[in-house]
Design a protein around this motif. Sequence first.
Motif, PDB file in Angstrom:
ATOM      1  N   GLU A 142       1.750 -25.317   2.573  1.00 49.43           N
ATOM      2  CA  GLU A 142       0.386 -24.778   2.478  1.00 49.43           C
ATOM      3  C   GLU A 142       0.154 -23.752   3.581  1.00 49.43           C
ATOM      4  OE1 GLU A 142      -2.144 -25.499   0.279  1.00 49.43           O
ATOM      5  OE2 GLU A 142      -0.783 -26.708  -0.924  1.00 49.43           O
ATOM      6  N   GLN A 143       1.168 -23.027   3.939  1.00 48.25           N
ATOM      7  CA  GLN A 143       1.090 -22.068   5.039  1.00 48.25           C
ATOM      8  C   GLN A 143       0.461 -20.764   4.554  1.00 48.25           C
ATOM      9  OE1 GLN A 143       4.952 -21.257   6.597  1.00 48.25           O
ATOM     10  NE2 GLN A 143       4.192 -20.330   8.445  1.00 48.25           N
ATOM     11  N   TRP A 144      -0.504 -20.265   5.304  1.00 45.27           N
ATOM     12  CA  TRP A 144      -1.197 -19.021   4.947  1.00 45.27           C
ATOM     13  C   TRP A 144      -0.845 -17.969   5.993  1.00 45.27           C
ATOM     14  CZ3 TRP A 144      -3.055 -17.667   0.544  1.00 45.27           C
ATOM     15  CH2 TRP A 144      -3.948 -16.620   0.426  1.00 45.27           C
ATOM     16  N   LEU A 145      -0.359 -16.817   5.535  1.00 43.10           N
ATOM     17  CA  LEU A 145       0.041 -15.729   6.421  1.00 43.10           C
ATOM     18  C   LEU A 145      -0.893 -14.548   6.235  1.00 43.10           C
ATOM     19  CD1 LEU A 145       3.856 -15.859   5.589  1.00 43.10           C
ATOM     20  CD2 LEU A 145       2.685 -16.957   7.483  1.00 43.10           C
ATOM     21  N   SER A 146      -0.957 -13.689   7.214  1.00 40.61           N
ATOM     22  CA  SER A 146      -1.733 -12.460   7.112  1.00 40.61           C
ATOM     23  C   SER A 146      -0.828 -11.318   7.542  1.00 40.61           C
ATOM     24  CB  SER A 146      -2.970 -12.523   8.016  1.00 40.61           C
ATOM     25  OG  SER A 146      -3.702 -11.325   7.911  1.00 40.61           O
ATOM     26  N   ASP A 147      -0.588 -10.387   6.617  1.00 37.02           N
ATOM     27  CA  ASP A 147       0.299  -9.263   6.902  1.00 37.02           C
ATOM     28  C   ASP A 147      -0.403  -7.941   6.662  1.00 37.02           C
ATOM     29  OD1 ASP A 147       2.769 -10.434   7.697  1.00 37.02           O
ATOM     30  OD2 ASP A 147       3.106 -11.080   5.652  1.00 37.02           O
ATOM     31  N   PRO A 148      -0.011  -6.898   7.412  1.00 38.48           N
ATOM     32  CA  PRO A 148      -0.604  -5.575   7.197  1.00 38.48           C
ATOM     33  C   PRO A 148      -0.141  -4.992   5.871  1.00 38.48           C
ATOM     34  CG  PRO A 148       1.128  -5.470   8.861  1.00 38.48           C
ATOM     35  CD  PRO A 148       0.966  -6.905   8.501  1.00 38.48           C
ATOM     36  N   TYR A 149      -1.045  -4.281   5.214  1.00 42.97           N
ATOM     37  CA  TYR A 149      -0.734  -3.634   3.941  1.00 42.97           C
ATOM     38  C   TYR A 149      -1.410  -2.262   3.960  1.00 42.97           C
ATOM     39  CZ  TYR A 149      -0.002  -3.116  -1.069  1.00 42.97           C
ATOM     40  OH  TYR A 149       0.408  -2.679  -2.304  1.00 42.97           O
ATOM     41  N   ARG A 150      -0.619  -1.222   3.799  1.00 41.93           N
ATOM     42  CA  ARG A 150      -1.140   0.157   3.886  1.00 41.93           C
ATOM     43  C   ARG A 150      -1.518   0.658   2.496  1.00 41.93           C
ATOM     44  NH1 ARG A 150      -0.435   3.328   8.209  1.00 41.93           N
ATOM     45  NH2 ARG A 150      -1.084   5.471   7.962  1.00 41.93           N
ATOM     46  N   ILE A 151      -2.719   1.226   2.406  1.00 46.70           N
ATOM     47  CA  ILE A 151      -3.184   1.789   1.136  1.00 46.70           C
ATOM     48  C   ILE A 151      -3.662   3.224   1.378  1.00 46.70           C
ATOM     49  CG2 ILE A 151      -3.754  -0.315  -0.108  1.00 46.70           C
ATOM     50  CD1 ILE A 151      -6.533  -0.208   0.928  1.00 46.70           C
ATOM     51  N   GLY A 152      -3.330   4.100   0.452  1.00 47.41           N
ATOM     52  CA  GLY A 152      -3.720   5.502   0.570  1.00 47.41           C
ATOM     53  C   GLY A 152      -5.095   5.748  -0.013  1.00 47.41           C
ATOM     54  N   LEU A 153      -5.813   6.679   0.618  1.00 51.56           N
ATOM     55  CA  LEU A 153      -7.132   7.085   0.133  1.00 51.56           C
ATOM     56  C   LEU A 153      -7.015   8.415  -0.596  1.00 51.56           C
ATOM     57  CD1 LEU A 153      -9.201   6.328   3.374  1.00 51.56           C
ATOM     58  CD2 LEU A 153      -9.024   4.906   1.323  1.00 51.56           C
ATOM     59  N   GLU A 154      -7.916   8.648  -1.541  1.00 57.24           N
ATOM     60  CA  GLU A 154      -7.925   9.925  -2.262  1.00 57.24           C
ATOM     61  C   GLU A 154      -8.448  11.055  -1.385  1.00 57.24           C
ATOM     62  OE1 GLU A 154     -10.159   9.289  -5.828  1.00 57.24           O
ATOM     63  OE2 GLU A 154      -8.733   7.814  -6.594  1.00 57.24           O
ATOM     64  N   SER A 155      -9.298  10.711  -0.424  1.00 56.60           N
ATOM     65  CA  SER A 155      -9.841  11.716   0.495  1.00 56.60           C
ATOM     66  C   SER A 155     -10.018  11.067   1.870  1.00 56.60           C
ATOM     67  CB  SER A 155     -11.179  12.249  -0.036  1.00 56.60           C
ATOM     68  OG  SER A 155     -12.126  11.206  -0.144  1.00 56.60           O
ATOM     69  N   GLU A 156     -10.347  11.880   2.860  1.00 53.93           N
ATOM     70  CA  GLU A 156     -10.542  11.349   4.210  1.00 53.93           C
ATOM     71  C   GLU A 156     -11.611  10.265   4.213  1.00 53.93           C
ATOM     72  OE1 GLU A 156     -11.418  14.621   6.801  1.00 53.93           O
ATOM     73  OE2 GLU A 156      -9.315  15.245   6.899  1.00 53.93           O
ATOM     74  N   LEU A 157     -11.447   9.299   5.114  1.00 54.44           N
ATOM     75  CA  LEU A 157     -12.387   8.180   5.190  1.00 54.44           C
ATOM     76  C   LEU A 157     -13.802   8.659   5.520  1.00 54.44           C
ATOM     77  CD1 LEU A 157     -12.959   5.163   5.181  1.00 54.44           C
ATOM     78  CD2 LEU A 157     -12.212   5.099   7.575  1.00 54.44           C
ATOM     79  N   GLY A 158     -13.916   9.597   6.438  1.00 49.66           N
ATOM     80  CA  GLY A 158     -15.240  10.093   6.826  1.00 49.66           C
ATOM     81  C   GLY A 158     -16.077   8.978   7.426  1.00 49.66           C
ATOM     82  N   ASP A 159     -17.359   8.942   7.065  1.00 51.20           N
ATOM     83  CA  ASP A 159     -18.245   7.913   7.611  1.00 51.20           C
ATOM     84  C   ASP A 159     -18.486   6.765   6.620  1.00 51.20           C
ATOM     85  OD1 ASP A 159     -19.776   9.266   5.776  1.00 51.20           O
ATOM     86  OD2 ASP A 159     -21.489   9.571   7.112  1.00 51.20           O
ATOM     87  N   ARG A 160     -17.654   6.689   5.590  1.00 54.38           N
ATOM     88  CA  ARG A 160     -17.812   5.624   4.593  1.00 54.38           C
ATOM     89  C   ARG A 160     -17.394   4.273   5.188  1.00 54.38           C
ATOM     90  NH1 ARG A 160     -14.192   7.670  -0.293  1.00 54.38           N
ATOM     91  NH2 ARG A 160     -12.789   8.054   1.463  1.00 54.38           N
ATOM     92  N   PRO A 161     -18.196   3.232   4.981  1.00 51.12           N
ATOM     93  CA  PRO A 161     -17.772   1.903   5.439  1.00 51.12           C
ATOM     94  C   PRO A 161     -16.675   1.352   4.519  1.00 51.12           C
ATOM     95  CG  PRO A 161     -19.888   1.746   4.325  1.00 51.12           C
ATOM     96  CD  PRO A 161     -19.545   3.215   4.406  1.00 51.12           C
ATOM     97  N   VAL A 162     -15.768   0.570   5.101  1.00 56.88           N
ATOM     98  CA  VAL A 162     -14.727  -0.122   4.325  1.00 56.88           C
ATOM     99  C   VAL A 162     -15.250  -1.532   4.093  1.00 56.88           C
ATOM    100  CG1 VAL A 162     -12.331  -0.876   4.272  1.00 56.88           C
ATOM    101  CG2 VAL A 162     -12.936   1.288   5.382  1.00 56.88           C
ATOM    102  N   VAL A 163     -15.484  -1.878   2.823  1.00 56.20           N
ATOM    103  CA  VAL A 163     -16.155  -3.125   2.460  1.00 56.20           C
ATOM    104  C   VAL A 163     -15.161  -4.098   1.830  1.00 56.20           C
ATOM    105  CG1 VAL A 163     -17.996  -4.126   1.046  1.00 56.20           C
ATOM    106  CG2 VAL A 163     -18.293  -1.862   2.062  1.00 56.20           C
TER     107      VAL A 163
END
Length: 175
Positions: A142-163
């Motif tokens: 029942e081990q739970w891991l947390s790993d980094p995962y990279r995702i590409g955006l269609e445009s620059e992040l700007g001031d949009r919050p990541v929800v």
Amino acid sequence: MRPRIIRSVVIGVVLGVSIVGVGLGAVLWMQHQSQKKIAPMEPAPYTPPVYAAPATASPAPFDERADEIVRAWPDPGPFDGGGADLLPLSGMVAASPEDTSLTVHVGHGACDTDFGAWLRETEELVIVGGWNVPDPTVACTEQWLSDPYRIGLESELGDRPVVDAVSGAPLPSSR
């Protein structure tokens, strides 16, 4: 001869005869067994288990939740669940307004066959959610891991919050 020496010789002879007797008995028993010509047992037929193709995560729960967040923003409230197809993210690596990709922390089981993150972008928001594919062919901890995962955006992040799609709240970030 002295009594001690005689006793030692008698004990040695008795032990020697006993060892020879046991050895001879074992040889005779093995010969008897081999003369029986017992046929070796046939192994039981082996039927390999049938494994289904690995499952894949469905984007449907994420798509429905992303639509709900867009409609209800800025107060979408939490989501009750989506199973392995929609999991909360534990955070993300801090991003700059000019970044065109994000690195989020995706939780998954130690024996999952795959994991990743969903992405929905609007002009006002970037919505992300995690997913995993459990491996039904193994017994796992029942081990739970947390790993980094990279995702590409269609445009620059700007001031949009990541929800986060599950909590409906902005993801905490760290460096």
